[in-house]
Design an enzyme around this catalytic site. Structure first.
Site, PDB file in Angstrom:
ATOM      1  N   ASP A  53     -13.576   4.205  20.315  1.00  0.00           N
ATOM      2  CA  ASP A  53     -14.638   3.511  20.450  1.00  0.00           C
ATOM      3  C   ASP A  53     -15.645   4.705  20.072  1.00  0.00           C
ATOM      4  O   ASP A  53     -16.848   4.317  19.841  1.00  0.00           O
ATOM      5  CB  ASP A  53     -15.020   3.086  21.955  1.00  0.00           C
ATOM      6  CG  ASP A  53     -14.960   4.090  22.716  1.00  0.00           C
ATOM      7  OD1 ASP A  53     -14.640   5.392  22.628  1.00  0.00           O
ATOM      8  OD2 ASP A  53     -15.159   4.006  24.075  1.00  0.00           O
TER       9      ASP A  53
ATOM     10  N   ASP B 169      -8.761   1.563  21.390  1.00  0.00           N
ATOM     11  CA  ASP B 169      -9.917   2.072  22.764  1.00  0.00           C
ATOM     12  C   ASP B 169     -10.148   0.545  23.342  1.00  0.00           C
ATOM     13  O   ASP B 169     -10.545  -0.255  22.721  1.00  0.00           O
ATOM     14  CB  ASP B 169     -11.134   2.983  22.336  1.00  0.00           C
ATOM     15  CG  ASP B 169     -10.679   4.106  22.882  1.00  0.00           C
ATOM     16  OD1 ASP B 169     -10.331   4.264  23.899  1.00  0.00           O
ATOM     17  OD2 ASP B 169     -11.431   5.069  22.444  1.00  0.00           O
TER      18      ASP B 169
ATOM     19  N   LYS C 192      -5.986   2.328  24.828  1.00  0.00           N
ATOM     20  CA  LYS C 192      -6.196   3.533  25.340  1.00  0.00           C
ATOM     21  C   LYS C 192      -7.479   3.003  26.594  1.00  0.00           C
ATOM     22  O   LYS C 192      -8.347   2.408  25.833  1.00  0.00           O
ATOM     23  CB  LYS C 192      -6.631   4.449  24.477  1.00  0.00           C
ATOM     24  CG  LYS C 192      -7.218   5.782  25.365  1.00  0.00           C
ATOM     25  CD  LYS C 192      -7.408   6.957  24.170  1.00  0.00           C
ATOM     26  CE  LYS C 192      -8.643   7.057  23.698  1.00  0.00           C
ATOM     27  NZ  LYS C 192      -9.824   7.095  24.322  1.00  0.00           N
TER      28      LYS C 192
ATOM     29  N   GLU D 103     -10.071   4.737  29.589  1.00  0.00           N
ATOM     30  CA  GLU D 103     -10.719   5.988  30.185  1.00  0.00           C
ATOM     31  C   GLU D 103     -10.415   5.827  31.605  1.00  0.00           C
ATOM     32  O   GLU D 103     -11.096   4.811  32.301  1.00  0.00           O
ATOM     33  CB  GLU D 103     -12.239   6.290  30.073  1.00  0.00           C
ATOM     34  CG  GLU D 103     -12.440   6.854  28.376  1.00  0.00           C
ATOM     35  CD  GLU D 103     -13.986   6.693  27.909  1.00  0.00           C
ATOM     36  OE1 GLU D 103     -14.463   7.175  28.830  1.00  0.00           O
ATOM     37  OE2 GLU D 103     -14.336   7.218  26.871  1.00  0.00           O
TER      38      GLU D 103
ATOM     39  N   GLU E  15      -9.486  15.270  27.319  1.00  0.00           N
ATOM     40  CA  GLU E  15     -10.550  15.887  26.468  1.00  0.00           C
ATOM     41  C   GLU E  15     -11.552  16.921  27.105  1.00  0.00           C
ATOM     42  O   GLU E  15     -11.975  16.503  28.425  1.00  0.00           O
ATOM     43  CB  GLU E  15     -11.530  14.459  26.129  1.00  0.00           C
ATOM     44  CG  GLU E  15     -12.617  14.679  25.347  1.00  0.00           C
ATOM     45  CD  GLU E  15     -13.291  13.734  24.761  1.00  0.00           C
ATOM     46  OE1 GLU E  15     -12.920  12.626  24.790  1.00  0.00           O
ATOM     47  OE2 GLU E  15     -14.311  13.797  24.200  1.00  0.00           O
TER      48      GLU E  15
HETATM   49  O1  KIV Z   1     -12.956   7.289  20.922  1.00  0.00           O
HETATM   50  C1  KIV Z   1     -12.536   8.332  20.563  1.00  0.00           C
HETATM   51  O2  KIV Z   1     -12.453   8.695  19.218  1.00  0.00           O
HETATM   52  C2  KIV Z   1     -11.648   8.934  21.195  1.00  0.00           C
HETATM   53  C3  KIV Z   1     -10.889  10.307  21.267  1.00  0.00           C
HETATM   54  C4  KIV Z   1     -12.123  11.353  20.994  1.00  0.00           C
HETATM   55  C5  KIV Z   1      -9.707  10.767  21.910  1.00  0.00           C
HETATM   56  O3  KIV Z   1     -11.727   8.491  22.572  1.00  0.00           O
END
Ligand code: KIV
Length: 266
Positions: free
Chosen positions: A49, A88, A118, A120, A183
């Site tokens: 994202d 994401d 993915k 968070e 991160e």
């Molecule tokens: O959105 C993204 O690019 C990420 C990476 C920084 C891991 O979450």
């Protein structure tokens, strides 16, 4: 015999930890760059994202929508022949109850040819991770600096709460996540987490002892406008290359050099 390496699946990705093989992950957001990234042989492409910042020019990742993620993921998924493609889940698509989270994550898998999502979270997202995994959706968790929590975390800061970080990573592992992004956390804490969990840790600003690394493509290529974070190494300066090429084109048009005979038809 084909020279194309075989497709990286979630189990193959996970097995790299036990095999002691470092994992390379890079973001991509469109078809032409995803093809190049895939051809270079990374194990996974993340449709992050971060596109809200590096592609759309927003100040945070909070602006990315699920429809936009799917739009970009569809292009990347079509381009990738080798890499596992992870997408994401944007804010707040997985924070709206576990059934809605399944519905949203399932859209990613149904409307693109990507293989995983993915999100968070760690301890706070156990229920959602478990629900997605039991629905057959592979989940990569993301702990430490969480860009979607930029306002709660008070900016993009290194996260140093060792106990919380360890608890988040272990909770994600137990909930069934297949990998965890770490991160912006101190390298010694990332090393400890990597030893404490059964799944690969993928670091960004988390030192060299993670099982793998991830970078944002625009940072790596030198295309980031403005501040590039300390952990984001630039391996090229494509920003200058592009500006120089465009300036040469402008000059040649103005001087009547382009198009020449070679680019003209009779
Ligand atoms: O959105 C993204 O690019 C990420 C990476 C920084 C891991 O979450």
């Amino acid at each position: 015999m084909s020279s194309v390496p075989s497709r990286i699946t979630v189990p193959k990705f996970v097995a790299m930890k036990a095999a002691g093989r470092k994992i390379t992950v890079l973001t991509a957001y469109d078809y032409p760059t995803a093809r190049l990234v895939d051809a270079a042989g990374v194990e996974a492409i993340l449709v992050g994202d971060s596109l809200a910042m590096v592609v759309q020019g927003h100040a945070s990742t909070l602006r990315a929508t699920l429809d936009e993620m799917i739009y970009h993921a569809e292009m990347v998924g079509r381009a990738a022949e080798h890499a596992l493609v992870i997408v994401d889940m944007p804010f707040p698509s997985f924070l709206v109850g576990k059934y809605k989270a399944i519905e949203n994550a399932a859209r990613v898998l149904k409307e693109t040819s990507c293989q995983a999502v993915k999100l968070e979270g760690g301890v706070d997202q156990v229920e959602v991770i478990e629900a997605l995994v039991s629905a057959g959706i592979p989940v990569m968790a993301h702990v430490g600096l969480r860009p979607q929590s930029v306002h709660r975390q008070g900016g993009y800061r290194v996260q140093r709460d060792r106990e919380q970080l360890l608890a988040d990573a272990q909770a994600a592992d137990r909930a069934g996540a297949f990998s965890i992004v770490l991160e912006c956390i101190p390298a010694d804490i990332a090393r400890e987490i990597t030893a404490a969990v059964s799944i690969p840790t993928i670091g960004i600003g988390a030192g060299a002892d993670c099982d793998g690394q991830v970078l944002v493509l625009h940072d790596l290529l030198g295309l980031t406008a403005g501040h590039r974070p300390r952990h984001a190494k630039a391996y090229a300066d494509l920003g200058t290359t592009i500006t120089d090429a465009v300036a040469r084109y402008r000059d040649e048009v103005r001087e009547g050099v382009f198009p020449s005979e070679e680019q003209s038809f009779r």
